[in-house]
Design an enzyme around this catalytic site. Structure first.
Site: not given
Ligand code: NAD
Length: 289
Positions: A52, A96, A119
């Site tokens: 990412k 994460q 997200d």
């Protein structure tokens, strides 16, 4: 099977995002800025976050990696989330997953400000998705919708079968495929670990999405000839021919399906790179709002 190339599509989307960044800079706006919090040393999580951050560099975004100890207390982690919420320089950020067992992941995800939740995991964004309102959509199902769109796959009136009901893949995938949109307008059946007669259901799928987390779970006899098969799974299996002794594989028995009619996404090189592209797209949108 015709291959749906997620890697090439992701790179094409990243080129478009790079162009949008150039236009932003030309008009006096700043670079979009994505931050990621990673807790502990899980090698898979480290690899995902690394991809990412690298993708941010490729498209001209700023990025910040907040690395925290495996032993961090929940309250301290919540303070780190609050700091990113308050930091005007950061447009969007992710935490994460998975987090260590001693941390309540849901509490942490709910602490992320919905306007920075690139997200799309905050209940406000999940709620907006279920109501068909604009908001950040989870990157993996959004990436699958984008693949169907860019490959011109007709979805209207088709039977889509989603195997898996997680909050990050199966459930939002079901919602996105069933909404009145293009791609969309599918009749969707969501299957899960308690589903009976799974094979009979999957064999009636025009579009089959596998998000289970079990290597080669979907076998050739579960697939209708001509179907579009989207493999979300990322599983590490032993492979003596590799230096590492392992390799990544999907939830679908790719080799067994390869001679059939239809479309398929490979693993790696299918859904994974699209997830990154859509995270970048969400961050660009966050910067623009
Ligand atoms: P999860 O473990 O949260 O969910 C798995 C789902 O599979 C569950 O809803 C469960 O009901 C269902 N399931 C389990 N056994 C089943 C069975 N025998 N029959 C039918 N359904 C069954 O997993 P997840 O987070 O949704 O991820 C699924 C897979 O996708 C994993 O391999 C994960 O690594 C991968 N993934 C990939 C990406 C990507 O970017 N490509 C993103 C997220 C997840």
């Amino acid at each position: 099977m015709q291959i749906i190339d997620g890697k090439a599509t992701s790179l094409a989307i990243q080129d478009e995002i790079k162009e949008a960044v150039t236009e932003r800079l030309a008009s006096g706006s700043k670079k979009p800025h994505l931050a990621a919090i990673i807790v502990g040393d899980n090698p898979a999580s480290r690899a995902y976050v690394g991809h990412k951050i690298k993708a941010c560099e490729r498209v001209g975004f700023e990025s910040t990696l907040v690395e925290l100890s495996e032993n961090i207390q929940e309250e301290q982690l919540l303070q780190e989330v609050e700091a990113l919420n308050a930091n005007q320089a950061i447009d969007g950020f992710i935490v994460q997953l998975p987090l260590p067992d001693h941390i309540d992941s849901q509490r942490v995800l709910e602490a992320v400000h919905p306007d920075k939740d690139v997200d799309g995991f905050h209940p406000i964004n999940a709620g907006k998705l279920s109501l068909g309102l604009p908001g950040f959509q989870p990157a993996t199902p959004a990436g699958i919708i984008e693949l169907l769109k860019r490959y011109g796959i007709e979805t209207s009136g088709k039977h889509a079968v989603v195997i898996g009901r997680s909050a990050i893949v199966g459930t939002p995938m079901t919602l996105l495929l069933s909404r009145n949109a293009n791609p969309g307008n599918c009749t969707v059946t969501m299957c899960h670990s308690r589903t009976q007669n799974l094979q009979a259901i999957t064999r009636s799928a025009d579009i089959l999405i596998a998000a289970i987390g079990r290597p080669h779970f979907v076998t050739a006899d579960m697939v209708k000839p001509g179907a579009v098969v989207i493999d979300v799974g990322i599983n590490r299996i032993p492979d003596a021919t590799k230096k590492s002794g392992t390799r990544l594989t999907g939830d679908v028995d790719y080799d067994a399906l390869s001679n059939m009619d239809g479309h398929i996404t490979p693993v790696p090189g299918g859904v994974g790179p699209m997830t990154i592209a859509m995270l970048l797209k969400n961050t660009l949108d966050a910067a623009a709002s």
